[in-house]
Design a protein around this motif. Structure first.
Motif, PDB file in Angstrom:
ATOM      1  N   GLY A   1       1.040  -9.140  13.240  1.00 23.47           N
ATOM      2  CA  GLY A   1       2.472  -8.912  13.439  1.00 23.47           C
ATOM      3  C   GLY A   1       2.853  -7.485  13.097  1.00 23.47           C
ATOM      4  O   GLY A   1       2.018  -6.589  12.992  1.00 23.47           O
ATOM      5  N   GLY A   2       4.142  -7.284  12.882  1.00 22.97           N
ATOM      6  CA  GLY A   2       4.635  -5.958  12.515  1.00 22.97           C
ATOM      7  C   GLY A   2       4.631  -5.769  11.005  1.00 22.97           C
ATOM      8  O   GLY A   2       4.258  -6.658  10.239  1.00 22.97           O
ATOM      9  N   LEU A   3       5.077  -4.591  10.578  1.00 25.64           N
ATOM     10  CA  LEU A   3       5.185  -4.306   9.145  1.00 25.64           C
ATOM     11  C   LEU A   3       6.266  -5.186   8.530  1.00 25.64           C
ATOM     12  O   LEU A   3       7.324  -5.404   9.126  1.00 25.64           O
ATOM     13  CB  LEU A   3       5.545  -2.841   8.914  1.00 25.64           C
ATOM     14  CG  LEU A   3       4.477  -1.800   9.232  1.00 25.64           C
ATOM     15  CD1 LEU A   3       5.038  -0.406   9.008  1.00 25.64           C
ATOM     16  CD2 LEU A   3       3.253  -2.011   8.387  1.00 25.64           C
ATOM     17  N   CYS A   4       6.010  -5.691   7.346  1.00 22.41           N
ATOM     18  CA  CYS A   4       7.006  -6.490   6.644  1.00 22.41           C
ATOM     19  C   CYS A   4       8.148  -5.574   6.198  1.00 22.41           C
ATOM     20  O   CYS A   4       9.308  -5.862   6.465  1.00 22.41           O
ATOM     21  CB  CYS A   4       6.360  -7.178   5.444  1.00 22.41           C
ATOM     22  SG  CYS A   4       7.462  -8.216   4.498  1.00 22.41           S
TER      23      CYS A   4
ATOM     24  N   VAL B   1       4.294   0.654   1.635  1.00 22.76           N
ATOM     25  CA  VAL B   1       4.240  -0.084   2.895  1.00 22.76           C
ATOM     26  C   VAL B   1       3.627  -1.463   2.656  1.00 22.76           C
ATOM     27  O   VAL B   1       2.575  -1.579   2.037  1.00 22.76           O
ATOM     28  CB  VAL B   1       3.381   0.672   3.936  1.00 22.76           C
ATOM     29  CG1 VAL B   1       3.298  -0.096   5.237  1.00 22.76           C
ATOM     30  CG2 VAL B   1       3.930   2.048   4.173  1.00 22.76           C
ATOM     31  N   CYS B   2       4.292  -2.502   3.158  1.00 28.41           N
ATOM     32  CA  CYS B   2       3.725  -3.847   3.138  1.00 28.41           C
ATOM     33  C   CYS B   2       3.196  -4.133   4.534  1.00 28.41           C
ATOM     34  O   CYS B   2       3.955  -4.430   5.453  1.00 28.41           O
ATOM     35  CB  CYS B   2       4.765  -4.891   2.734  1.00 28.41           C
ATOM     36  SG  CYS B   2       4.068  -6.559   2.737  1.00 28.41           S
ATOM     37  N   ASN B   3       1.897  -4.032   4.704  1.00 28.12           N
ATOM     38  CA  ASN B   3       1.288  -4.274   6.008  1.00 28.12           C
ATOM     39  C   ASN B   3       0.340  -5.471   5.976  1.00 28.12           C
ATOM     40  O   ASN B   3      -0.531  -5.598   6.819  1.00 28.12           O
ATOM     41  CB  ASN B   3       0.582  -3.018   6.514  1.00 28.12           C
ATOM     42  CG  ASN B   3      -0.472  -2.528   5.552  1.00 28.12           C
ATOM     43  OD1 ASN B   3      -0.718  -3.140   4.513  1.00 28.12           O
ATOM     44  ND2 ASN B   3      -1.120  -1.432   5.890  1.00 28.12           N
ATOM     45  N   PHE B   4       0.510  -6.354   5.003  1.00 27.01           N
ATOM     46  CA  PHE B   4      -0.370  -7.522   4.900  1.00 27.01           C
ATOM     47  C   PHE B   4      -0.272  -8.408   6.140  1.00 27.01           C
ATOM     48  O   PHE B   4      -1.277  -8.806   6.710  1.00 27.01           O
ATOM     49  CB  PHE B   4      -0.034  -8.338   3.645  1.00 27.01           C
ATOM     50  CG  PHE B   4      -0.834  -9.597   3.537  1.00 27.01           C
ATOM     51  CD1 PHE B   4      -2.143  -9.558   3.095  1.00 27.01           C
ATOM     52  CD2 PHE B   4      -0.294 -10.820   3.912  1.00 27.01           C
ATOM     53  CE1 PHE B   4      -2.894 -10.714   3.012  1.00 27.01           C
ATOM     54  CE2 PHE B   4      -1.038 -11.977   3.839  1.00 27.01           C
ATOM     55  CZ  PHE B   4      -2.346 -11.930   3.378  1.00 27.01           C
ATOM     56  N   LEU B   5       0.947  -8.724   6.547  1.00 27.08           N
ATOM     57  CA  LEU B   5       1.121  -9.590   7.714  1.00 27.08           C
ATOM     58  C   LEU B   5       0.611  -8.923   8.987  1.00 27.08           C
ATOM     59  O   LEU B   5       0.069  -9.584   9.868  1.00 27.08           O
ATOM     60  CB  LEU B   5       2.597  -9.976   7.869  1.00 27.08           C
ATOM     61  CG  LEU B   5       3.187 -10.784   6.698  1.00 27.08           C
ATOM     62  CD1 LEU B   5       4.682 -11.007   6.901  1.00 27.08           C
ATOM     63  CD2 LEU B   5       2.462 -12.100   6.543  1.00 27.08           C
TER      64      LEU B   5
ATOM     65  N   GLY C   1       0.827  -1.192   0.000  1.00 24.66           N
ATOM     66  CA  GLY C   1       0.000   0.000   0.000  1.00 24.66           C
ATOM     67  C   GLY C   1       0.865   1.248   0.000  1.00 24.66           C
ATOM     68  O   GLY C   1       2.097   1.180  -0.033  1.00 24.66           O
ATOM     69  N   VAL C   2       0.214   2.395   0.022  1.00 23.20           N
ATOM     70  CA  VAL C   2       0.934   3.669   0.023  1.00 23.20           C
ATOM     71  C   VAL C   2       0.491   4.471   1.237  1.00 23.20           C
ATOM     72  O   VAL C   2      -0.693   4.533   1.558  1.00 23.20           O
ATOM     73  CB  VAL C   2       0.646   4.474  -1.265  1.00 23.20           C
ATOM     74  CG1 VAL C   2       1.374   5.802  -1.249  1.00 23.20           C
ATOM     75  CG2 VAL C   2       1.034   3.678  -2.487  1.00 23.20           C
ATOM     76  N   GLU C   3       1.459   5.063   1.909  1.00 18.92           N
ATOM     77  CA  GLU C   3       1.183   5.991   3.010  1.00 18.92           C
ATOM     78  C   GLU C   3       1.676   7.364   2.601  1.00 18.92           C
ATOM     79  O   GLU C   3       2.770   7.496   2.047  1.00 18.92           O
ATOM     80  CB  GLU C   3       1.912   5.565   4.290  1.00 18.92           C
ATOM     81  CG  GLU C   3       1.196   4.539   5.086  1.00 18.92           C
ATOM     82  CD  GLU C   3       1.875   4.270   6.425  1.00 18.92           C
ATOM     83  OE1 GLU C   3       2.845   4.988   6.767  1.00 18.92           O
ATOM     84  OE2 GLU C   3       1.430   3.355   7.117  1.00 18.92           O
ATOM     85  N   TYR C   4       0.881   8.385   2.901  1.00 24.37           N
ATOM     86  CA  TYR C   4       1.247   9.749   2.521  1.00 24.37           C
ATOM     87  C   TYR C   4       1.575  10.628   3.717  1.00 24.37           C
ATOM     88  O   TYR C   4       1.885  11.778   3.542  1.00 24.37           O
ATOM     89  CB  TYR C   4       0.119  10.386   1.701  1.00 24.37           C
ATOM     90  CG  TYR C   4      -0.022   9.747   0.345  1.00 24.37           C
ATOM     91  CD1 TYR C   4       0.963   9.898  -0.614  1.00 24.37           C
ATOM     92  CD2 TYR C   4      -1.137   8.991   0.025  1.00 24.37           C
ATOM     93  CE1 TYR C   4       0.848   9.318  -1.864  1.00 24.37           C
ATOM     94  CE2 TYR C   4      -1.261   8.403  -1.218  1.00 24.37           C
ATOM     95  CZ  TYR C   4      -0.267   8.576  -2.156  1.00 24.37           C
ATOM     96  OH  TYR C   4      -0.378   7.993  -3.384  1.00 24.37           O
TER      97      TYR C   4
ATOM     98  N   ARG D   1      -1.886  -6.824   9.142  1.00 20.44           N
ATOM     99  CA  ARG D   1      -3.358  -6.863   9.124  1.00 20.44           C
ATOM    100  C   ARG D   1      -3.905  -8.267   9.295  1.00 20.44           C
ATOM    101  O   ARG D   1      -4.899  -8.469   9.974  1.00 20.44           O
ATOM    102  CB  ARG D   1      -3.895  -6.279   7.806  1.00 20.44           C
ATOM    103  CG  ARG D   1      -3.819  -4.772   7.746  1.00 20.44           C
ATOM    104  CD  ARG D   1      -4.441  -4.238   6.482  1.00 20.44           C
ATOM    105  NE  ARG D   1      -3.582  -4.606   5.348  1.00 20.44           N
ATOM    106  CZ  ARG D   1      -4.034  -5.051   4.184  1.00 20.44           C
ATOM    107  NH1 ARG D   1      -5.310  -5.181   3.975  1.00 20.44           N
ATOM    108  NH2 ARG D   1      -3.199  -5.358   3.215  1.00 20.44           N
ATOM    109  N   SER D   2      -3.261  -9.256   8.660  1.00 22.01           N
ATOM    110  CA  SER D   2      -3.825 -10.605   8.675  1.00 22.01           C
ATOM    111  C   SER D   2      -3.414 -11.427   9.904  1.00 22.01           C
ATOM    112  O   SER D   2      -4.174 -12.263  10.363  1.00 22.01           O
ATOM    113  CB  SER D   2      -3.434 -11.348   7.398  1.00 22.01           C
ATOM    114  OG  SER D   2      -2.023 -11.499   7.332  1.00 22.01           O
ATOM    115  N   GLN D   3      -2.199 -11.198  10.410  1.00 21.80           N
ATOM    116  CA  GLN D   3      -1.712 -12.029  11.512  1.00 21.80           C
ATOM    117  C   GLN D   3      -1.376 -11.238  12.767  1.00 21.80           C
ATOM    118  O   GLN D   3      -0.899 -11.798  13.746  1.00 21.80           O
ATOM    119  CB  GLN D   3      -0.470 -12.802  11.048  1.00 21.80           C
ATOM    120  CG  GLN D   3      -0.765 -13.713   9.877  1.00 21.80           C
ATOM    121  CD  GLN D   3       0.486 -14.330   9.296  1.00 21.80           C
ATOM    122  OE1 GLN D   3       1.583 -14.162   9.822  1.00 21.80           O
ATOM    123  NE2 GLN D   3       0.316 -15.048   8.195  1.00 21.80           N
TER     124      GLN D   3
END
Length: 196
Positions: free
Chosen positions: A119-122, A109-113, A99-102, A115-117
């Motif tokens: 955890g922290g930011l990838c 930003v890779c925040n999949f993990l 995703g993108v943060e402004y 959000r889903s698990q």
């Protein structure tokens, strides 16, 4: 028009499938089937606005623009924002869409993990240097001839828009003149002969 196969000249039966469940209102729940699951497809049945190959290409683009990657495995459509690669960047570590943060500058930003698990930011990367490299690579790949053709096309489009604006102004002037002429003719007529 983009979704209905009748505009491609085809008669189709079985585009949807009814489920056994119902909404609270009593309406039966139905889902759209994939094109490969349609029961009957008769091509060239109606006069077509677009050919079947173009229709299939449009359906592929529409499904690819759908943003739900986890369910549909599609890339999604790019969104508004300053980042050049918004919606089309994938994480090099985990392979999920970034995703993108402004806030505090543009970042991918890779925040999949997270959000889903939980955890922290990838990972997160500053977007500006990446975007600069992408723009530089684009202009390196585009030949001067292609860029010149792009400028010619933009110039031709601008000229066409200006010609359209001039024609529209002339049409308005003609209509105003005709209205003024009709008003003068009306005023010159005999007052006693006018019916009210």
């Amino acid at each position: 028009m983009l979704k209905n196969p009748a505009y491609a000249g085809a008669f189709v039966y079985g585009r949807t499938q009814s489920c056994h469940a119902r909404y609270a209102s009593g309406k039966i729940i139905s889902r759209r089937r994939k094109m490969t699951e349609w029961k009957i497809v008769v091509k060239d049945r109606y006069p077509a606005y677009l050919d079947w190959q173009r229709y299939e290409r449009i359906q592929t683009m529409l499904s690819d623009n759908h943003a739900e990657y986890r369910r549909n495995q599609t890339r999604g459509v790019s969104r508004d924002g300053a980042a050049v690669l918004q919606g089309i960047v994938w994480c090099g570590r985990c392979g999920h869409k970034m995703g993108v943060e402004y806030k505090n500058g543009n970042r991918y930003v890779c925040n999949f993990l997270a959000r889903s698990q939980g955890g922290g930011l990838c990972q997160h990367l500053p977007a500006d240097p990446i975007d600069a490299c992408v723009v530089e690579a684009f202009f390196a790949a585009a030949s001067p001839t292609e860029l010149a053709e792009l400028m010619c096309a933009k110039d031709a489009r601008r000229q066409a828009e200006e010609a359209f604006d001039r024609a529209e102004e002339q049409q308005i002037k003609r209509l105003r003149y005709q209205a003024l002429l009709a008003e003068r003719q009306y005023d010159r007529g005999d007052v006693t002969e006018r019916e009210v």
